[in-house]
Enzyme design. Structure first.
Site, mmCIF file in Angstrom:
data_model
loop_
_atom_site.group_PDB
_atom_site.id
_atom_site.type_symbol
_atom_site.label_atom_id
_atom_site.label_comp_id
_atom_site.label_asym_id
_atom_site.label_seq_id
_atom_site.Cartn_x
_atom_site.Cartn_y
_atom_site.Cartn_z
ATOM 1 N N SER A 13 -38.645 -32.722 -1.890
ATOM 2 C CA SER A 13 -39.546 -33.424 -0.964
ATOM 3 C C SER A 13 -40.989 -32.935 -1.133
ATOM 4 O O SER A 13 -41.667 -32.603 -0.144
ATOM 5 C CB SER A 13 -39.093 -33.259 0.497
ATOM 6 O OG SER A 13 -37.769 -33.718 0.675
ATOM 7 N N PRO A 14 -41.475 -32.894 -2.375
ATOM 8 C CA PRO A 14 -42.812 -32.324 -2.601
ATOM 9 C C PRO A 14 -43.922 -33.166 -1.972
ATOM 10 O O PRO A 14 -45.024 -32.671 -1.761
ATOM 11 C CB PRO A 14 -42.933 -32.314 -4.132
ATOM 12 C CG PRO A 14 -42.005 -33.388 -4.596
ATOM 13 C CD PRO A 14 -40.846 -33.366 -3.631
ATOM 14 N N LEU A 15 -43.615 -34.439 -1.676
ATOM 15 C CA LEU A 15 -44.598 -35.298 -1.004
ATOM 16 C C LEU A 15 -44.277 -35.427 0.482
ATOM 17 O O LEU A 15 -44.778 -36.324 1.158
ATOM 18 C CB LEU A 15 -44.612 -36.687 -1.658
ATOM 19 C CG LEU A 15 -45.033 -36.685 -3.137
ATOM 20 C CD1 LEU A 15 -44.782 -38.035 -3.789
ATOM 21 C CD2 LEU A 15 -46.515 -36.310 -3.253
ATOM 22 N N ALA A 16 -43.409 -34.532 0.978
ATOM 23 C CA ALA A 16 -42.945 -34.622 2.371
ATOM 24 C C ALA A 16 -42.442 -36.050 2.644
ATOM 25 O O ALA A 16 -42.797 -36.660 3.654
ATOM 26 C CB ALA A 16 -44.033 -34.188 3.348
ATOM 27 N N TYR A 24 -25.323 -37.940 -3.949
ATOM 28 C CA TYR A 24 -26.300 -39.031 -3.894
ATOM 29 C C TYR A 24 -25.609 -40.354 -4.220
ATOM 30 O O TYR A 24 -25.150 -40.569 -5.337
ATOM 31 C CB TYR A 24 -27.473 -38.803 -4.853
ATOM 32 C CG TYR A 24 -28.345 -37.600 -4.536
ATOM 33 C CD1 TYR A 24 -28.284 -36.952 -3.295
ATOM 34 C CD2 TYR A 24 -29.238 -37.095 -5.470
ATOM 35 C CE1 TYR A 24 -29.076 -35.851 -3.023
ATOM 36 C CE2 TYR A 24 -30.044 -35.994 -5.195
ATOM 37 C CZ TYR A 24 -29.945 -35.375 -3.966
ATOM 38 O OH TYR A 24 -30.727 -34.277 -3.691
ATOM 39 N N GLY A 56 -43.259 -38.747 1.474
ATOM 40 C CA GLY A 56 -44.288 -39.797 1.480
ATOM 41 C C GLY A 56 -45.415 -39.517 2.463
ATOM 42 O O GLY A 56 -46.485 -40.108 2.372
HETATM 43 N N1 LIG Z 1 -31.527 -30.063 -2.446
HETATM 44 C C1 LIG Z 1 -31.694 -30.783 -1.354
HETATM 45 O O1 LIG Z 1 -31.101 -30.521 -0.292
HETATM 46 C C2 LIG Z 1 -32.630 -31.959 -1.418
HETATM 47 C C3 LIG Z 1 -33.061 -32.595 -0.235
HETATM 48 C C4 LIG Z 1 -33.963 -33.658 -0.349
HETATM 49 C C5 LIG Z 1 -34.398 -34.075 -1.617
HETATM 50 N N2 LIG Z 1 -33.932 -33.450 -2.749
HETATM 51 C C6 LIG Z 1 -34.366 -33.869 -4.102
HETATM 52 O O2 LIG Z 1 -35.784 -33.967 -4.125
HETATM 53 C C7 LIG Z 1 -36.175 -35.271 -4.546
HETATM 54 C C8 LIG Z 1 -37.496 -35.648 -3.903
HETATM 55 O O3 LIG Z 1 -37.491 -35.476 -2.492
HETATM 56 P P1 LIG Z 1 -37.556 -36.696 -1.483
HETATM 57 O O4 LIG Z 1 -37.057 -37.882 -2.169
HETATM 58 O O5 LIG Z 1 -36.897 -36.238 -0.227
HETATM 59 O O6 LIG Z 1 -39.104 -36.842 -1.109
HETATM 60 P P2 LIG Z 1 -40.489 -36.970 -1.900
HETATM 61 O O7 LIG Z 1 -40.296 -36.797 -3.349
HETATM 62 O O8 LIG Z 1 -41.412 -36.067 -1.188
HETATM 63 O O9 LIG Z 1 -40.915 -38.483 -1.558
HETATM 64 C C9 LIG Z 1 -40.444 -39.533 -2.338
HETATM 65 C C10 LIG Z 1 -41.006 -40.853 -1.830
HETATM 66 O O10 LIG Z 1 -42.445 -40.813 -1.771
HETATM 67 C C11 LIG Z 1 -43.001 -42.072 -2.191
HETATM 68 N N3 LIG Z 1 -43.779 -41.794 -3.423
HETATM 69 C C12 LIG Z 1 -43.399 -41.123 -4.530
HETATM 70 N N4 LIG Z 1 -44.379 -41.044 -5.432
HETATM 71 C C13 LIG Z 1 -45.434 -41.704 -4.900
HETATM 72 C C14 LIG Z 1 -46.745 -41.964 -5.371
HETATM 73 N N5 LIG Z 1 -47.181 -41.535 -6.559
HETATM 74 N N6 LIG Z 1 -47.577 -42.674 -4.572
HETATM 75 C C15 LIG Z 1 -47.176 -43.121 -3.358
HETATM 76 N N7 LIG Z 1 -45.930 -42.894 -2.859
HETATM 77 C C16 LIG Z 1 -45.067 -42.183 -3.620
HETATM 78 C C17 LIG Z 1 -41.806 -42.983 -2.468
HETATM 79 O O11 LIG Z 1 -41.456 -43.664 -1.273
HETATM 80 P P3 LIG Z 1 -42.123 -45.069 -0.759
HETATM 81 O O12 LIG Z 1 -42.789 -45.716 -1.926
HETATM 82 O O13 LIG Z 1 -40.976 -45.836 -0.220
HETATM 83 O O14 LIG Z 1 -43.079 -44.618 0.299
HETATM 84 C C18 LIG Z 1 -40.699 -41.992 -2.795
HETATM 85 O O15 LIG Z 1 -39.407 -42.482 -2.581
HETATM 86 C C19 LIG Z 1 -34.993 -36.168 -4.177
HETATM 87 O O16 LIG Z 1 -34.960 -37.355 -4.924
HETATM 88 C C20 LIG Z 1 -33.842 -35.244 -4.525
HETATM 89 O O17 LIG Z 1 -33.600 -35.248 -5.925
HETATM 90 C C21 LIG Z 1 -33.074 -32.396 -2.644
#
Ligand SMILES: NC(=O)c1ccc[n+]([C@@H]2O[C@H](COP(=O)([O-])OP(=O)(O)OC[C@H]3O[C@@H](n4cnc5c(N)ncnc54)[C@H](OP(=O)(O)O)[C@@H]3O)[C@@H](O)[C@H]2O)c1
Length: 322
Positions: free
Chosen positions: A197-200, A58, A202
């Site tokens: 990506s629990p919120l897909a 990262y 966003g």
């Molecule tokens: N192991 C792997 O291969 C892998 C792959 C992917 C991710 N990950 C890990 O998983 C973590 C999370 O996944 P992700 O970042 O892909 O996606 P995510 O957590 O599903 O989405 C994060 C995005 O959603 C929006 N958000 C978050 N909380 C919110 C709320 N309360 N209300 C409105 N919008 C909100 C923000 O973007 P905006 O405000 O810009 O819309 C934020 O950057 C990563 O940081 C990483 O640590 C691991």
């Protein structure tokens, strides 16, 4: 905050994902990396979030450094998870990489060291030999994997000669593959599924239908195509309805839905402290079985364009914005 106690560890049901910290692909800029990211991680600790997930890849180490800076003086409040990027995950390389990550994080011992992706060429035995040595020498406390299917996870345990505590996989209302085998395995055997990506990314916040699709890494996520946002209307409205009846937001409902599952924790990323606070509060949101079922069924009826079918639409969307 609610905690999951499994395999001798106690981790918050809502953790913090930090891919966003300093990474160009999220496009949050330097001010975010230098200020907001630190504030997000510190506020997470204040709210009892102990699971902080990062990775050496990262922002090429910058995310680990930011996390290290944020937890300085508060090491005991955090359960730090990082990942080795498996370009050449031979035992000796895995060991060097773990030491470099610990150094960037400013800690002696990494709580959870995960293999970021399977490597199809390098024998898993060599990677696990490195992990076993890291455990023996106290550089890491627990071994985890990420993006591993069930069989590979079990192979990793056999080769390690002990439990591989967790598997970090994409898991959310619209990506439910882990439910068929990985989640039941964790529940039966005292392991943890870390839902990324629990919120897909966003999509499940229900804030992008009707507004401009996000750029950066999400420009190639087909869920944000107008066609898919339209197809997702029933699910997104379902999230809104449940949210309304709890005085919550769709994002909180999507997180609460996930962590109702035993042995599952979620690691949402956040672009602001306010989002982090809302995500932490989702741990206290109790959905009913009926709400759970309604959301599950709406998710099952959502059939997005994906793969090759989505490709021309993604290209067209790129051309329109680019
Ligand atoms: N192991 C792997 O291969 C892998 C792959 C992917 C991710 N990950 C890990 O998983 C973590 C999370 O996944 P992700 O970042 O892909 O996606 P995510 O957590 O599903 O989405 C994060 C995005 O959603 C929006 N958000 C978050 N909380 C919110 C709320 N309360 N209300 C409105 N919008 C909100 C923000 O973007 P905006 O405000 O810009 O819309 C934020 O950057 C990563 O940081 C990483 O640590 C691991």
């Amino acid at each position: 905050m609610r905690y999951v106690e499994v395999g001798g560890v106690r981790v918050s049901a809502i953790g913090l994902g930090t891919w966003q910290f300093g990474s160009r692909e999220w496009g949050y800029g330097d001010s975010y990396a230098g200020n907001e990211a630190l504030a997000i991680a510190r506020r997470a600790l204040d709210l009892g979030i102990n699971l902080i997930d990062t990775a050496e890849i990262y922002a090429f180490g910058r995310s680990e450094r930011i996390v290290g800076q944020a937890i300085a003086g508060r090491r005991d409040e955090a359960f730090l998870a990082t990942k080795v990027f498996p370009v050449l995950p031979l035992a000796s390389i895995v060991m060097q990489r773990a030491l470099a990550s610990a150094d960037r994080l400013g800690i002696e011992t990494i709580d959870l060291y995960q293999v970021h992706w399977p490597n199809p060429v390098i024998p898993l035995a060599s990677t696990m030999l490195g992990m076993a040595r890291l455990l023996r020498t106290g550089v890491i406390r627990h071994v985890g994997v990420s993006n591993f299917g069930l069989k590979r996870w079990q192979d990793a345990e056999r080769l390690l000669g002990g439990p591989v505590l967790s598997n970090q996989v994409q898991y959310n209302l619209v990506a439910r593959g882990p439910e068929s085998d990985v989640v039941p395995f964790a529940q039966r055997n005292g392991r943890i599924v870390i839902a990324y990506s629990p919120l897909a990314q966003g999509f499940l916040t229900a804030k992008y239908d009707g507004s401009k699709a996000p750029g950066g890494v999400r420009a190639s996520n087909s869920l944000f195509l107008p066609e898919n946002l339209a197809r997702g209307a029933e699910l997104l409205n379902g999230l809104r309805d449940v949210a309304k009846s709890h005085g919550a937001t769709p994002a909180q409902v999507a997180l609460a839905w996930l962590i109702r599952r035993p042995n599952v924790v979620a690691i949402p990323g956040a672009s602001s402290v306010a989002q982090l606070e809302a995500n932490a509060a989702a741990a206290d949101l109790e959905l009913s079985d009926e709400e759970d079922r309604q959301l599950r069924e709406a998710a099952e009826r959502f059939v997005p364009l994906s793969g090759l079918t989505a490709m021309p639409h993604l290209l067209r969307a790129r051309l329109r914005t680019g």
